[in-house]
Design a protein around this motif. Structure first.
Motif, mmCIF file in Angstrom:
data_model
loop_
_atom_site.group_PDB
_atom_site.id
_atom_site.type_symbol
_atom_site.label_atom_id
_atom_site.label_comp_id
_atom_site.label_asym_id
_atom_site.label_seq_id
_atom_site.Cartn_x
_atom_site.Cartn_y
_atom_site.Cartn_z
ATOM 1 N N ILE A 94 6.449 -31.146 6.026
ATOM 2 C CA ILE A 94 7.243 -30.983 7.314
ATOM 3 C C ILE A 94 5.969 -30.939 8.147
ATOM 4 O O ILE A 94 6.446 -30.742 9.397
ATOM 5 N N GLY A 95 4.302 -30.155 7.817
ATOM 6 C CA GLY A 95 3.555 -30.271 8.964
ATOM 7 C C GLY A 95 3.701 -32.131 9.600
ATOM 8 O O GLY A 95 3.380 -32.219 10.694
ATOM 9 N N PHE A 97 5.629 -34.083 9.784
ATOM 10 C CA PHE A 97 7.315 -34.131 10.817
ATOM 11 C C PHE A 97 6.749 -33.431 11.923
ATOM 12 O O PHE A 97 7.356 -33.929 13.138
ATOM 13 N N VAL A 98 6.342 -31.831 12.262
ATOM 14 C CA VAL A 98 6.339 -30.995 12.995
ATOM 15 C C VAL A 98 4.748 -31.836 14.050
ATOM 16 O O VAL A 98 4.777 -32.398 15.618
ATOM 17 N N THR A 99 4.049 -32.369 13.415
ATOM 18 C CA THR A 99 3.302 -33.116 14.005
ATOM 19 C C THR A 99 3.468 -34.316 14.765
ATOM 20 O O THR A 99 3.777 -34.637 16.123
ATOM 21 N N LEU A 100 3.815 -35.196 14.598
ATOM 22 C CA LEU A 100 5.134 -36.619 14.900
ATOM 23 C C LEU A 100 6.266 -36.075 15.971
ATOM 24 O O LEU A 100 6.033 -36.443 17.113
ATOM 25 N N GLN A 101 7.324 -35.015 16.296
ATOM 26 C CA GLN A 101 7.940 -34.580 16.529
ATOM 27 C C GLN A 101 6.963 -33.749 18.175
ATOM 28 O O GLN A 101 7.097 -33.806 19.142
ATOM 29 N N LEU A 102 5.891 -33.179 18.090
ATOM 30 C CA LEU A 102 5.220 -32.417 18.821
ATOM 31 C C LEU A 102 4.520 -33.132 20.023
ATOM 32 O O LEU A 102 4.452 -33.594 21.026
ATOM 33 N N TRP A 103 3.652 -34.469 19.243
ATOM 34 C CA TRP A 103 2.515 -35.081 19.734
ATOM 35 C C TRP A 103 2.555 -36.406 19.956
ATOM 36 O O TRP A 103 2.032 -36.801 21.066
ATOM 37 N N VAL A 104 3.332 -36.913 18.870
ATOM 38 C CA VAL A 104 2.602 -38.795 18.826
ATOM 39 C C VAL A 104 4.425 -39.129 19.380
ATOM 40 O O VAL A 104 4.116 -40.042 20.729
ATOM 41 N N LEU A 105 5.420 -38.452 19.063
ATOM 42 C CA LEU A 105 6.362 -39.280 19.674
ATOM 43 C C LEU A 105 7.207 -38.823 20.525
ATOM 44 O O LEU A 105 8.769 -39.378 21.540
ATOM 45 N N ARG A 106 6.591 -38.284 21.294
ATOM 46 C CA ARG A 106 7.537 -36.932 22.600
ATOM 47 C C ARG A 106 6.042 -37.709 23.865
ATOM 48 O O ARG A 106 5.733 -37.768 24.088
#
Length: 106
Positions: A94-95, A97-106
């Protein structure tokens, strides 16, 4: 038909099926073959839940490095293969996935 009526009816159906199979006062016995087949029900239901989420996040097949659901699933599989505790695997996945959603892919 009212939503509440549907919810109550589904709850009664679910309760009655489970009660019939688990109540000791009712003499219903499941044979060994059916018991063996029922061991596959949980993986089948879980697969039916995660496959559309991971591979079709926006109602289209998305197999790419920009799909955070796919990357998160791969990380979860990798962590699960290391024999970590289930709670740790879920938390780290989950950590990630959330990191990916917030910083990398946005």
């Amino acid at each position: 038909m009212s939503y509440w009526l549907i919810i109550v009816a589904m709850a009664l159906i679910t309760f009655s099926v489970r009660y019939l199979l688990m109540a000791r006062s009712i003499p219903v016995r499941i044979g060994p073959r059916l018991q063996r087949l029922l061991t596959y029900s949980a993986p089948a239901v879980l697969t039916a839940l995660w496959v559309p989420i991971v591979f079709f996040p926006e109602d289209q097949l998305a197999i790419s490095t920009t799909n955070p659901y796919l990357l998160g699933a791969l990380v979860a599989i990798g962590l699960a293969c290391t024999r970590l505790s289930t709670l740790l695997v879920v938390g780290l996945s989950i950590g990630f996935f959330v990191t990916l959603q917030l910083w990398v892919l946005r």
